[in-house]
Design an enzyme around this catalytic site. Structure first.
Site, PDB file in Angstrom:
ATOM      1  N   THR A  60      16.772 114.674   1.637  1.00 19.01           N
ATOM      2  CA  THR A  60      16.794 113.786   0.923  1.00 19.01           C
ATOM      3  C   THR A  60      16.578 112.495   1.551  1.00 19.01           C
ATOM      4  O   THR A  60      15.940 111.593   1.049  1.00 19.01           O
ATOM      5  CB  THR A  60      18.086 113.840  -0.042  1.00 19.01           C
ATOM      6  OG1 THR A  60      18.228 114.961  -0.991  1.00 19.01           O
ATOM      7  CG2 THR A  60      18.182 112.738  -1.138  1.00 19.01           C
ATOM      8  N   CYS A  61      17.179 112.340   2.670  1.00 20.82           N
ATOM      9  CA  CYS A  61      17.170 111.125   3.452  1.00 20.82           C
ATOM     10  C   CYS A  61      15.601 110.743   3.944  1.00 20.82           C
ATOM     11  O   CYS A  61      15.142 109.833   3.814  1.00 20.82           O
ATOM     12  CB  CYS A  61      18.122 111.347   4.697  1.00 20.82           C
ATOM     13  SG  CYS A  61      19.958 111.689   4.195  1.00 20.82           S
ATOM     14  N   SER A  62      14.938 111.992   4.209  1.00 22.36           N
ATOM     15  CA  SER A  62      13.656 111.983   4.979  1.00 22.36           C
ATOM     16  C   SER A  62      12.611 111.791   3.718  1.00 22.36           C
ATOM     17  O   SER A  62      11.496 111.101   3.878  1.00 22.36           O
ATOM     18  CB  SER A  62      13.321 113.005   5.831  1.00 22.36           C
ATOM     19  OG  SER A  62      14.191 112.857   6.972  1.00 22.36           O
TER      20      SER A  62
END
Length: 169
Positions: A60-62
Site C-alpha cells: 500500500t505504501c509503495s
C-alpha cells in the site's frame, strides 16, 4: 502518550534520522551518511505535511500512499506547503533507497526514519502488534497542528492520503 490533534503544538523535541540527497550518492546502491533531522526546529516556521507509513517498499505504501503525494506535490506546494515528509520506522538507508527508487532526486519529499517508532509511540500512533509506525498524516503550520488523523482500516488511505490532506489545507 498523547495523540496530537488540531490546535496542539508540535512537540519541541522531535528528532528523526535522515540521509540528505546528494548527486554523488544519487545511485540507489550508494549510501549517504545519516544525520539527525531536528523536525521541531526545522519546521518551527514552516507549513509541513508529514505522512507516516508502516514500512518502505510495502504494497500500500509503495503502490498508493507515496505515489499520491508525489502526484499531488505541485498542488500541495500551491497551497503553501513548505515541506512534505514521509516517515517510517525503517532505518535511514532504507528510507533513502525508497526515495531514490521513486525518482525523488532532491529534497522535494523528505524520507525520514523514526527509529523504533519512537515519535509514533510518543503520540500513540504506532502499531501495538508490530511496533511499526502507524499510517497517519499531520499538517503542522508554524508549530501548530492543523490536521491529524490515523487510519484504522488496514490498507486505507481515507484519512492519510494526499487527496484528503490536500482538501484539509
Amino acid at each position: 502518550m498523547t495523540t496530537l490533534k488540531p490546535g496542539d503544538s508540535f512537540p519541541s523535541d522531535v528528532v528523526f534520522s535522515y540521509i540528505p540527497y546528494t548527486e554523488e550518492s544519487g545511485d540507489i546502491t550508494s549510501c549517504g551518511i545519516p544525520v539527525n533531522y531536528n523536525a521541531s526546529k526545522e519546521w518551527a516556521d514552516k507549513k509541513v505535511v508529514l505522512f507516516s507509513v508502516p514500512g518502505a517498499f510495502t504494497p500500500t505504501c509503495s503502490v498508493s500512499h507515496l505515489p499520491g503525494y508525489i502526484k499531488n506535490l505541485p498542488q500541495l506546494k500551491a497551497k503553501g506547503v513548505d515541506v512534505v515528509a514521509v516517515l517510517a520506522f525503517n532505518d535511514p538507508f532504507v528510507m533513502s533507497a525508497w526515495g531514490k527508487a521513486n525518482k525523488i532526486t532532491d529534497d522535494s519529499i523528505l524520507f525520514l526514519s523514526d527509529p523504533d517508532a519512537k515519535f509514533s509511540k510518543s503520540i500513540g500512533w504506532a502499531d501495538p502488534a508490530s511496533g511499526r509506525t502507524g499510517r497517519y498524516a499531520l499538517v503542522i503550520d508554524h508549530g501548530k497542528v492543523t490536521y491529524a488523523d490515523i487510519e484504522t482500516e488496514r490498507g486505507s488511505l481515507k484519512k492519510s492520503g494526499a487527496e484528503t490532506v490536500l482538501a484539509s489545507l
